[in-house]
Design an enzyme around this catalytic site. Structure first.
Site, PDB file in Angstrom:
ATOM      1  N   ARG A 158       0.845  -1.197   0.000  1.00  0.00           N
ATOM      2  CA  ARG A 158       0.000   0.000   0.000  1.00  0.00           C
ATOM      3  C   ARG A 158       0.878   1.243   0.000  1.00  0.00           C
ATOM      4  O   ARG A 158       1.947   1.254   0.620  1.00  0.00           O
ATOM      5  CB  ARG A 158      -0.888   0.059   1.255  1.00  0.00           C
ATOM      6  CG  ARG A 158      -2.153  -0.778   1.171  1.00  0.00           C
ATOM      7  CD  ARG A 158      -3.149  -0.234   0.148  1.00  0.00           C
ATOM      8  NE  ARG A 158      -4.338  -1.063   0.074  1.00  0.00           N
ATOM      9  CZ  ARG A 158      -4.482  -2.111  -0.748  1.00  0.00           C
ATOM     10  NH1 ARG A 158      -3.526  -2.455  -1.582  1.00  0.00           N
ATOM     11  NH2 ARG A 158      -5.603  -2.802  -0.753  1.00  0.00           N
ATOM     12  N   GLU A 163      -3.729   7.857  -5.060  1.00  0.00           N
ATOM     13  CA  GLU A 163      -4.008   7.172  -6.334  1.00  0.00           C
ATOM     14  C   GLU A 163      -5.307   7.711  -6.910  1.00  0.00           C
ATOM     15  O   GLU A 163      -6.249   7.927  -6.142  1.00  0.00           O
ATOM     16  CB  GLU A 163      -4.126   5.663  -6.099  1.00  0.00           C
ATOM     17  CG  GLU A 163      -2.820   5.051  -5.646  1.00  0.00           C
ATOM     18  CD  GLU A 163      -2.928   3.541  -5.357  1.00  0.00           C
ATOM     19  OE1 GLU A 163      -3.933   2.919  -5.733  1.00  0.00           O
ATOM     20  OE2 GLU A 163      -2.001   3.010  -4.743  1.00  0.00           O
ATOM     21  N   HIS A 184      -1.458   0.260  -9.731  1.00  0.00           N
ATOM     22  CA  HIS A 184      -2.067  -0.657  -8.754  1.00  0.00           C
ATOM     23  C   HIS A 184      -2.637  -1.912  -9.448  1.00  0.00           C
ATOM     24  O   HIS A 184      -3.827  -2.211  -9.371  1.00  0.00           O
ATOM     25  CB  HIS A 184      -3.174   0.065  -7.964  1.00  0.00           C
ATOM     26  CG  HIS A 184      -3.479  -0.579  -6.660  1.00  0.00           C
ATOM     27  ND1 HIS A 184      -3.741   0.124  -5.516  1.00  0.00           N
ATOM     28  CD2 HIS A 184      -3.561  -1.893  -6.304  1.00  0.00           C
ATOM     29  CE1 HIS A 184      -3.984  -0.711  -4.519  1.00  0.00           C
ATOM     30  NE2 HIS A 184      -3.878  -1.945  -4.979  1.00  0.00           N
TER      31      HIS A 184
HETATM   32  P1  NAD Z   1      -1.238 -11.216   4.921  1.00  0.00           P
HETATM   33  O1  NAD Z   1      -2.207 -10.723   5.941  1.00  0.00           O
HETATM   34  O2  NAD Z   1      -1.301 -12.646   4.509  1.00  0.00           O
HETATM   35  O3  NAD Z   1       0.256 -10.899   5.416  1.00  0.00           O
HETATM   36  C1  NAD Z   1       0.639  -9.687   5.979  1.00  0.00           C
HETATM   37  C2  NAD Z   1       1.804  -9.981   6.920  1.00  0.00           C
HETATM   38  O4  NAD Z   1       2.335  -8.739   7.388  1.00  0.00           O
HETATM   39  C3  NAD Z   1       1.384 -10.779   8.169  1.00  0.00           C
HETATM   40  O5  NAD Z   1       2.134 -11.993   8.246  1.00  0.00           O
HETATM   41  C4  NAD Z   1       1.692  -9.839   9.333  1.00  0.00           C
HETATM   42  O6  NAD Z   1       2.172 -10.536  10.475  1.00  0.00           O
HETATM   43  C5  NAD Z   1       2.797  -8.974   8.712  1.00  0.00           C
HETATM   44  N1  NAD Z   1       3.027  -7.705   9.398  1.00  0.00           N
HETATM   45  C6  NAD Z   1       2.118  -6.861   9.951  1.00  0.00           C
HETATM   46  N2  NAD Z   1       2.769  -5.785  10.464  1.00  0.00           N
HETATM   47  C7  NAD Z   1       4.091  -5.943  10.213  1.00  0.00           C
HETATM   48  C8  NAD Z   1       5.245  -5.174  10.469  1.00  0.00           C
HETATM   49  N3  NAD Z   1       5.179  -4.000  11.119  1.00  0.00           N
HETATM   50  N4  NAD Z   1       6.445  -5.634  10.045  1.00  0.00           N
HETATM   51  C9  NAD Z   1       6.554  -6.812   9.396  1.00  0.00           C
HETATM   52  N5  NAD Z   1       5.492  -7.613   9.135  1.00  0.00           N
HETATM   53  C10 NAD Z   1       4.262  -7.171   9.528  1.00  0.00           C
HETATM   54  O7  NAD Z   1      -1.408 -10.245   3.669  1.00  0.00           O
HETATM   55  P2  NAD Z   1      -1.051 -10.550   2.150  1.00  0.00           P
HETATM   56  O8  NAD Z   1      -2.191 -11.294   1.527  1.00  0.00           O
HETATM   57  O9  NAD Z   1       0.317 -11.081   2.042  1.00  0.00           O
HETATM   58  O10 NAD Z   1      -1.118  -9.058   1.555  1.00  0.00           O
HETATM   59  C11 NAD Z   1      -0.242  -8.024   2.020  1.00  0.00           C
HETATM   60  C12 NAD Z   1      -0.754  -6.673   1.530  1.00  0.00           C
HETATM   61  O11 NAD Z   1      -0.634  -6.605   0.118  1.00  0.00           O
HETATM   62  C13 NAD Z   1      -2.260  -6.448   1.775  1.00  0.00           C
HETATM   63  O12 NAD Z   1      -2.497  -5.907   3.051  1.00  0.00           O
HETATM   64  C14 NAD Z   1      -2.666  -5.492   0.684  1.00  0.00           C
HETATM   65  O13 NAD Z   1      -2.638  -4.155   1.162  1.00  0.00           O
HETATM   66  C15 NAD Z   1      -1.576  -5.654  -0.381  1.00  0.00           C
HETATM   67  N6  NAD Z   1      -2.107  -6.159  -1.669  1.00  0.00           N
HETATM   68  C16 NAD Z   1      -1.870  -5.408  -2.792  1.00  0.00           C
HETATM   69  C17 NAD Z   1      -2.312  -5.864  -4.037  1.00  0.00           C
HETATM   70  C18 NAD Z   1      -2.024  -5.084  -5.279  1.00  0.00           C
HETATM   71  O14 NAD Z   1      -2.678  -5.295  -6.299  1.00  0.00           O
HETATM   72  N7  NAD Z   1      -1.054  -4.195  -5.292  1.00  0.00           N
HETATM   73  C19 NAD Z   1      -3.034  -7.068  -4.132  1.00  0.00           C
HETATM   74  C20 NAD Z   1      -3.229  -7.819  -2.967  1.00  0.00           C
HETATM   75  C21 NAD Z   1      -2.752  -7.345  -1.740  1.00  0.00           C
END
Ligand code: NAD
Length: 316
Positions: free
Chosen positions: A235, A264, A283
């Site tokens: 994000r 965005e 995005h």
């Molecule tokens: P997820 O919930 O499976 O994993 C997120 C991880 O981040 C978790 O394991 C959590 O413990 C960890 N975390 C939280 N705070 C942290 C910190 N301060 N330091 C280190 N680790 C930390 O999520 P995911 O499915 O892997 O997705 C991650 C992010 O990707 C989503 O939140 C979303 O915003 C973004 N996303 C973007 C797109 C895109 O098209 N660009 C698509 C899907 C997801």
């Protein structure tokens, strides 16, 4: 039962709802017509959104019939989940449905960082045949550092390992016994700094929360190798964009891939646009034909289940 869809959904999602006898009102641009949205939302039992519709307190106050919010994706920063839960509204998301697409995007980014085929193509079409200029570098034995070791990072780790890369990761909520560490060979580090200092590529996979806002700022960028690339598909707001501008200006890092931005669509006055080694996409990391069909079907099915009083495994 009536469902309001305020952003793009694939046809399969609409058909799935209609086959369940649910009435669908679909306007892919409704997220941008705030007044109309606030006026009509009160008539619906469920609302399905992507990441543009602000499902905030103001909107939730208007929703007297609303039982379910469906999110076509996984980031929840545009939805006031706490307020929704207080009102007894279920929030469902497309858990894991676009994780593979994002992971493949990350691999595309790191491959193109070291083998910029598009630039070589441009040169050839402009009459140049400079093999030395386009000498690349291998990913083999390079180190990728993953910040956040959730669903997407897991899939990046598997793919990077297949390329013979070293994979290290930081996530304060994951232990060495968790699946991603035990099964993919990721070496878990106890501090963010160890990732920054040791990686040739750093890929961010954390949600945007108050504790991850500006997670990568001046100090963190200074810790990175000058030859390293940063990739953000998570994000905007997780990287401090002003600090990133300064870092690129001072050649502190080799480049950055930004699929997401603080604001965005991109503000044309965003200074980052001036850097040749800042590579943008609108995005789209999670956006593939396969993931969109998967997401539309999954969210429609789960919203339908909840409206019928059944359980859903995708409830947040
Ligand atoms: P997820 O919930 O499976 O994993 C997120 C991880 O981040 C978790 O394991 C959590 O413990 C960890 N975390 C939280 N705070 C942290 C910190 N301060 N330091 C280190 N680790 C930390 O999520 P995911 O499915 O892997 O997705 C991650 C992010 O990707 C989503 O939140 C979303 O915003 C973004 N996303 C973007 C797109 C895109 O098209 N660009 C698509 C899907 C997801």
């Amino acid at each position: 039962m009536k469902v309001l869809i305020t952003e793009v959904i694939w046809d399969q999602g609409i058909t799935t709802l209609q086959e369940e006898g649910i009435e669908v009102y679909y306007d892919k641009d409704l997220w941008a017509k705030r007044e109309t949205l606030l006026e009509i939302v009160k008539d619906f039992d469920a609302i399905i959104v992507r990441n543009q519709t602000k499902v905030d307190q103001e909107l939730l106050i208007e929703c007297t019939k609303l039982k379910v919010i469906g999110r076509l994706g996984v980031g929840l920063d545009n939805i006031d989940v706490v307020k929704a839960k207080e009102k007894g509204i279920h929030v469902v998301m497309a858990r894991h449905a676009n994780a593979t697409s994002v992971a493949e995007y990350v691999m595309a980014a790191i491959l193109s960082a070291k083998r910029p085929i598009h630039e070589a193509n441009e040169d050839v079409k402009n009459g140049y045949w400079d093999r030395r200029k386009h000498t690349g570098e291998e990913l083999y034995q390079k180190t990728i550092g993953l910040i956040g070791l959730g669903e997407i990072a897991h899939r990046v780790a598997k793919r990077a390992t297949a390329f013979g890369m070293e994979v290290i990761g930081y996530d304060p909520f994951i232990t060495e016994y968790d699946h991603i560490v035990a099964e993919t060979g990721v070496r878990i580090k106890s501090s963010l700094d160890e990732i920054l200092v040791n990686s040739d590529f750093i890929s961010i996979h954390v949600p945007l929360t108050p504790s991850t806002k500006d997670l990568i700022s001046t100090q963190q960028l200074k810790s990175m190798k000058p030859s390293a690339f940063l990739i953000n598909t998570s994000r905007g707001g997780i990287i401090d964009e002003k600090a990133l501008c300064d870092s690129l200006m001072n050649h502190e890092i080799a480049g950055v891939f930004l699929d997401v931005l603080e604001s965005e669509p991109v503000d044309p006055s965003n200074k980052l646009l001036d850097f040749k080694n800042a590579i943008f996409s609108p995005h789209i990391a999670g956006l593939t034909t396969e993931s969109q069909i998967r997401i539309s079907l999954l969210v429609a099915k789960e919203v339908g289940k909840l409206l019928k009083g059944q359980k859903s495994l995708c409830v947040v």
